[in-house]
Enzyme design. Structure first.
Site, PDB file in Angstrom:
ATOM      1  N   THR A 195      -6.199  -3.037  11.098  1.00 50.15           N
ATOM      2  CA  THR A 195      -5.457  -2.089  11.945  1.00 50.15           C
ATOM      3  C   THR A 195      -4.061  -2.610  12.318  1.00 50.15           C
ATOM      4  O   THR A 195      -3.817  -3.813  12.315  1.00 50.15           O
ATOM      5  CB  THR A 195      -6.258  -1.801  13.235  1.00 50.15           C
ATOM      6  OG1 THR A 195      -6.477  -3.037  13.919  1.00 50.15           O
ATOM      7  CG2 THR A 195      -7.593  -1.149  12.928  1.00 50.15           C
ATOM      8  N   TRP A 197      -0.253  -2.505  14.827  1.00 52.20           N
ATOM      9  CA  TRP A 197       0.114  -2.862  16.198  1.00 52.20           C
ATOM     10  C   TRP A 197       0.523  -1.659  17.042  1.00 52.20           C
ATOM     11  O   TRP A 197       0.649  -1.780  18.249  1.00 52.20           O
ATOM     12  CB  TRP A 197       1.272  -3.876  16.168  1.00 52.20           C
ATOM     13  CG  TRP A 197       2.384  -3.424  15.271  1.00 52.20           C
ATOM     14  CD1 TRP A 197       2.564  -3.799  13.968  1.00 52.20           C
ATOM     15  CD2 TRP A 197       3.424  -2.497  15.565  1.00 52.20           C
ATOM     16  NE1 TRP A 197       3.647  -3.149  13.429  1.00 52.20           N
ATOM     17  CE2 TRP A 197       4.203  -2.343  14.397  1.00 52.20           C
ATOM     18  CE3 TRP A 197       3.790  -1.780  16.705  1.00 52.20           C
ATOM     19  CZ2 TRP A 197       5.311  -1.501  14.337  1.00 52.20           C
ATOM     20  CZ3 TRP A 197       4.889  -0.936  16.646  1.00 52.20           C
ATOM     21  CH2 TRP A 197       5.630  -0.808  15.467  1.00 52.20           C
ATOM     22  N   ARG A 206     -11.015   4.590  16.451  1.00 50.15           N
ATOM     23  CA  ARG A 206     -11.316   5.720  15.575  1.00 50.15           C
ATOM     24  C   ARG A 206     -11.919   5.292  14.243  1.00 50.15           C
ATOM     25  O   ARG A 206     -12.386   6.125  13.470  1.00 50.15           O
ATOM     26  CB  ARG A 206     -10.136   6.659  15.420  1.00 50.15           C
ATOM     27  CG  ARG A 206      -8.944   6.168  14.718  1.00 50.15           C
ATOM     28  CD  ARG A 206      -8.013   7.366  14.707  1.00 50.15           C
ATOM     29  NE  ARG A 206      -6.731   7.100  14.146  1.00 50.15           N
ATOM     30  CZ  ARG A 206      -5.790   8.024  14.061  1.00 50.15           C
ATOM     31  NH1 ARG A 206      -6.022   9.236  14.494  1.00 50.15           N
ATOM     32  NH2 ARG A 206      -4.636   7.747  13.529  1.00 50.15           N
ATOM     33  N   LYS A 221     -10.076  -6.521  11.777  1.00 48.53           N
ATOM     34  CA  LYS A 221      -8.924  -7.426  11.812  1.00 48.53           C
ATOM     35  C   LYS A 221      -7.749  -6.685  12.443  1.00 48.53           C
ATOM     36  O   LYS A 221      -7.088  -5.874  11.807  1.00 48.53           O
ATOM     37  CB  LYS A 221      -8.517  -7.902  10.417  1.00 48.53           C
ATOM     38  CG  LYS A 221      -7.551  -9.071  10.503  1.00 48.53           C
ATOM     39  CD  LYS A 221      -6.563  -9.169   9.364  1.00 48.53           C
ATOM     40  CE  LYS A 221      -5.378  -8.273   9.511  1.00 48.53           C
ATOM     41  NZ  LYS A 221      -4.505  -8.558  10.668  1.00 48.53           N
ATOM     42  N   PRO A 222      -7.505  -6.950  13.739  1.00 48.13           N
ATOM     43  CA  PRO A 222      -6.378  -6.278  14.376  1.00 48.13           C
ATOM     44  C   PRO A 222      -5.070  -6.914  13.923  1.00 48.13           C
ATOM     45  O   PRO A 222      -5.074  -7.989  13.319  1.00 48.13           O
ATOM     46  CB  PRO A 222      -6.618  -6.555  15.870  1.00 48.13           C
ATOM     47  CG  PRO A 222      -7.379  -7.838  15.906  1.00 48.13           C
ATOM     48  CD  PRO A 222      -8.190  -7.898  14.633  1.00 48.13           C
ATOM     49  N   GLY A 274      -1.837   1.292   8.268  1.00 46.82           N
ATOM     50  CA  GLY A 274      -0.680   0.403   8.202  1.00 46.82           C
ATOM     51  C   GLY A 274       0.318   0.895   7.177  1.00 46.82           C
ATOM     52  O   GLY A 274       0.362   2.088   6.857  1.00 46.82           O
ATOM     53  N   SER A 275       1.087  -0.045   6.651  1.00 42.63           N
ATOM     54  CA  SER A 275       2.173   0.349   5.748  1.00 42.63           C
ATOM     55  C   SER A 275       1.630   0.782   4.387  1.00 42.63           C
ATOM     56  O   SER A 275       0.567   0.327   3.942  1.00 42.63           O
ATOM     57  CB  SER A 275       3.132  -0.825   5.570  1.00 42.63           C
ATOM     58  OG  SER A 275       2.443  -1.908   4.989  1.00 42.63           O
ATOM     59  N   GLY A 279      -1.265  -0.961   2.036  1.00 44.41           N
ATOM     60  CA  GLY A 279      -2.378  -0.075   1.675  1.00 44.41           C
ATOM     61  C   GLY A 279      -2.607  -0.027   0.172  1.00 44.41           C
ATOM     62  O   GLY A 279      -3.754  -0.056  -0.293  1.00 44.41           O
ATOM     63  N   GLU A 427      10.469   5.964   6.220  1.00 43.99           N
ATOM     64  CA  GLU A 427      10.078   6.006   7.630  1.00 43.99           C
ATOM     65  C   GLU A 427      11.023   5.163   8.481  1.00 43.99           C
ATOM     66  O   GLU A 427      11.202   3.977   8.224  1.00 43.99           O
ATOM     67  CB  GLU A 427       8.677   5.411   7.744  1.00 43.99           C
ATOM     68  CG  GLU A 427       7.694   6.334   8.355  1.00 43.99           C
ATOM     69  CD  GLU A 427       6.302   5.708   8.461  1.00 43.99           C
ATOM     70  OE1 GLU A 427       6.057   4.621   7.916  1.00 43.99           O
ATOM     71  OE2 GLU A 427       5.470   6.347   9.098  1.00 43.99           O
TER      72      GLU A 427
HETATM   73  P1  ADP Z   1       3.078  -2.631   9.837  1.00 39.87           P
HETATM   74  O1  ADP Z   1       4.348  -2.413   9.130  1.00 39.87           O
HETATM   75  O2  ADP Z   1       2.587  -1.515  10.649  1.00 39.87           O
HETATM   76  O3  ADP Z   1       2.954  -3.977  10.510  1.00 39.87           O
HETATM   77  P2  ADP Z   1       1.316  -3.681   7.849  1.00 39.87           P
HETATM   78  O4  ADP Z   1       0.754  -2.908   6.707  1.00 39.87           O
HETATM   79  O5  ADP Z   1       2.179  -4.840   7.554  1.00 39.87           O
HETATM   80  O6  ADP Z   1       2.011  -2.585   8.710  1.00 39.87           O
HETATM   81  O7  ADP Z   1       0.162  -4.184   8.810  1.00 39.87           O
HETATM   82  C1  ADP Z   1      -0.970  -3.433   9.143  1.00 39.87           C
HETATM   83  C2  ADP Z   1      -2.173  -4.356   9.182  1.00 39.87           C
HETATM   84  O8  ADP Z   1      -2.356  -4.894   7.877  1.00 39.87           O
HETATM   85  C3  ADP Z   1      -2.010  -5.557  10.112  1.00 39.87           C
HETATM   86  O9  ADP Z   1      -3.254  -5.854  10.703  1.00 39.87           O
HETATM   87  C4  ADP Z   1      -1.592  -6.652   9.166  1.00 39.87           C
HETATM   88  O10 ADP Z   1      -1.895  -7.942   9.643  1.00 39.87           O
HETATM   89  C5  ADP Z   1      -2.438  -6.309   7.960  1.00 39.87           C
HETATM   90  N1  ADP Z   1      -1.973  -6.886   6.695  1.00 39.87           N
HETATM   91  C6  ADP Z   1      -0.714  -7.124   6.295  1.00 39.87           C
HETATM   92  N2  ADP Z   1      -0.717  -7.670   5.066  1.00 39.87           N
HETATM   93  C7  ADP Z   1      -2.022  -7.769   4.681  1.00 39.87           C
HETATM   94  C8  ADP Z   1      -2.684  -8.253   3.508  1.00 39.87           C
HETATM   95  N3  ADP Z   1      -2.023  -8.729   2.470  1.00 39.87           N
HETATM   96  N4  ADP Z   1      -4.036  -8.189   3.489  1.00 39.87           N
HETATM   97  C9  ADP Z   1      -4.721  -7.694   4.520  1.00 39.87           C
HETATM   98  N5  ADP Z   1      -4.159  -7.231   5.645  1.00 39.87           N
HETATM   99  C10 ADP Z   1      -2.822  -7.274   5.731  1.00 39.87           C
END
Ligand code: ADP
Length: 527
Positions: A195, A197, A206, A221-222, A274-275, A279, A427
């Site tokens: 998830t 931030w 959710r 994993k937050p 997330g991003s 994803g 975005e």
């Molecule tokens: P944002 O731009 O909203 O920070 P991210 O996609 O970077 O979006 O982060 C969303 C979540 O994905 C966070 O919990 C982040 O730590 C996690 N995250 C980022 N990179 C990875 C990765 N390679 N594998 C798993 N989780 C990740």
């Protein structure tokens, strides 16, 4: 990140209307109190809600090598806490405990699981203020908005406590007379939930709500930027009777934790918000073990204002859709498309409304716009604005960092934005509203759909016929008609195109955690 001095903020409580439009930016009572971030965290520490260890198998644990990461207050730069920085080993242990817990959790009756979730909901609501304070501390959004997020986040736990009892199967009329055909819906197994931030509580509830309701167990994993709210929510889950292992929380090295979740054959589903870039990586990495994947990724939401719109409604709706959480949500209006005939009037009225937004520390009474999450976020906004201005766009309001310093940015309105500018393609994730002019309804639909994203869209018109034509033509998962805040636990939330897969919230959100099993009973004519 800069470590600044404590921002002492006097809160001289009152009943103040922030926006009549949004349940997340609503008026509320606040007590007369004086707060600074330090005293808030001290109070939270004493309440037992400020947890810094991970939760594995029902135990609060440090990382095995004792490494920690710092959590900062984005409004002041101060360190709030050092939390466990976990990796592969801790994640594998969390997965093992979830796998073990699945057997007994999934065998409980739906009613038994429902009671536990209901108790968790009650505890989240009972601790609304403390959880709201935690969100403001680590994420920066204004306290009222943060407390609004607690209500919104908790609503998913309440909703799925109820929905747990409505996971129906099917009896199918058989194809042969000596057969009976059944369909069962069963929990998928261990779920990995990753998830972001921007909603430190709601993005977790959710996912965890429907997962636990259906009988799945979860490793959460937050975001490392906002783990404290997740840990506090997990503490309340334990108090509510969620058994050891049914809910684990690990945080620290994101790629390591992600890899452990993705490569484990015991993890049957990954749910991610997330991003888009991350994803896509997760989706690819889920392929070798053929995991079910739900993705809630970036958007590029158009807010379309037609000549026949009610100006007031369009201004309020677009304001709420754009500036909620200082523009840091995936459903925030990213492009404001305004028809020729109303363009100047709208630009003026909208800028006036934006000017009234109050930028400030989230603990300061009256603040409606908190800081951006970190300096990288501000630099991104700055580069988008610079790009637009260099290509001919004009700043009506704002357009620079706020005099408060840190990561505060002025609420900004830019006109004459066109499709060759970065901000109309990507975005912004900040408090910048680009106004784009269009001529016809067909133009609006074409511009709105001209993006790889497809999460939220908003339209403002007084014509019922036009609204149907347009929402049917929009390639988006969510559409608000004369409304800027549309998320609710009772409706399905999710995107099309590269904005993601699957839906969260509502009865549809439960399906993401269920497998369908077909059972054929043969030889049924025997006496
Ligand atoms: P944002 O731009 O909203 O920070 P991210 O996609 O970077 O979006 O982060 C969303 C979540 O994905 C966070 O919990 C982040 O730590 C996690 N995250 C980022 N990179 C990875 C990765 N390679 N594998 C798993 N989780 C990740």
């Amino acid at each position: 990140m800069v470590i600044g001095a404590a921002a002492r903020v006097a809160i001289t409580g009152c009943r103040k209307l922030v926006s009549s439009h949004s349940s997340l930016l609503v008026s509320s009572h606040c007590r007369h109190m004086s707060m600074d971030a330090g005293s808030v965290s001290e109070k939270l520490r004493n309440s037992g809600l400020l947890r810094t260890q991970g939760l594995i198998g029902g135990k609060w644990l440090d990382s095995y090598d004792k490494k920690t990461i710092k959590v900062y207050n984005p409004a002041t730069g101060e360190i709030i806490a050092d939390v466990a920085c976990m990796g592969v080993r801790e994640t594998n242990d969390a997965i093992a405990s979830s796998y073990e817990a699945f057997t007994s959790w999934s065998r409980l009756t739906a009613g038994e699981r429902s009671k536990v979730l209901r108790r968790w909901y009650d505890l989240l609501i009972a601790h609304k203020e403390e959880l709201g304070q935690l969100i403001t501390l680590e994420q920066g959004k204004p306290l009222k908005e943060a407390i609004g997020e607690v209500g919104y986040g908790a609503s998913f736990i309440e909703y799925y406590a109820e929905e747990a009892k409505r996971v129906y199967g099917d009896i199918i009329p058989p194809n042969l007379s000596d057969r009976r055909l059944l369909v069962l819906k069963q929990p998928i197994g261990v779920v990995g939930a990753i998830t972001p931030w921007n909603f430190p509580l709601a993005m977790i509830t959710r996912k965890v709500g429907p997962a636990l309701a259906s009988g799945c167990t979860v490793v959460v994993k937050p975001s490392e930027l906002t783990p404290l709210t997740a840990l506090a929510a997990a503490e309340l889950a334990l108090q509510a009777g969620v058994p050891p292992g049914a809910l684990n929380v690990v945080m620290g090295n994101a790629p390591e934790i992600g890899d452990a979740l993705l490569t484990s054959p015991q993890v049957r589903k990954i749910t991610f918000t997330g991003s888009t870039a991350v994803g896509k990586k997760l989706m690819a990495a889920a392929a070798p073990t053929v995991k079910k994947v739900s993705l809630e990724l970036g958007g590029n939401a158009p807010s379309i204002v037609f000549n026949d719109a009610d100006l007031d409604v369009a201004v309020k709706g677009t304001l709420a859709a754009k500036f909620r959480n200082s523009g840091q949500t995936c459903v925030c209006a990213n492009r404001v498309l305004v028809q020729d005939g109303i363009y100047d009037k709208f630009a003026e009225a909208f800028s006036e409304a934006v000017q009234k937004l109050e930028v400030g520390d989230g603990f300061k009474e009256g603040s409606t716009q908190g800081p951006l999450i970190n300096d990288a976020a501000v630099q991104k906004v700055e580069s988008f604005v610079q790009d637009a201005v260099s290509k001919g766009a004009k700043i009506i309001l704002g357009g620079k960092r706020h005099s408060l310093g840190m990561t505060f940015y002025e609420p900004t309105v830019i006109r004459d934005v066109s499709d060759n500018m970065i901000m109309s393609k990507e975005e912004i994730f900040g408090p910048v509203a680009p106004l784009i002019r269009f001529k016809t309804e067909e133009d609006a639909i074409r511009i709105a759909n001209d993006t790889i994203a497809g999460l939220a869209a908003y339209i403002f018109t007084n014509s019922v016929q036009r609204s149907w034509r347009v929402f049917e033509a929009l390639e988006y998962g969510l559409v608000g008609v004369n409304e800027g805040i549309i998320s609710t636990e009772v409706a399905p939330f999710g995107g099309v195109k590269q904005s993601g897969l699957g839906r969260e919230g509502s009865k549809y959100g439960m399906d993401e955690y269920l497998e369908i099993k077909y059972v054929c009973l043969g030889d049924m004519n025997r006496h």
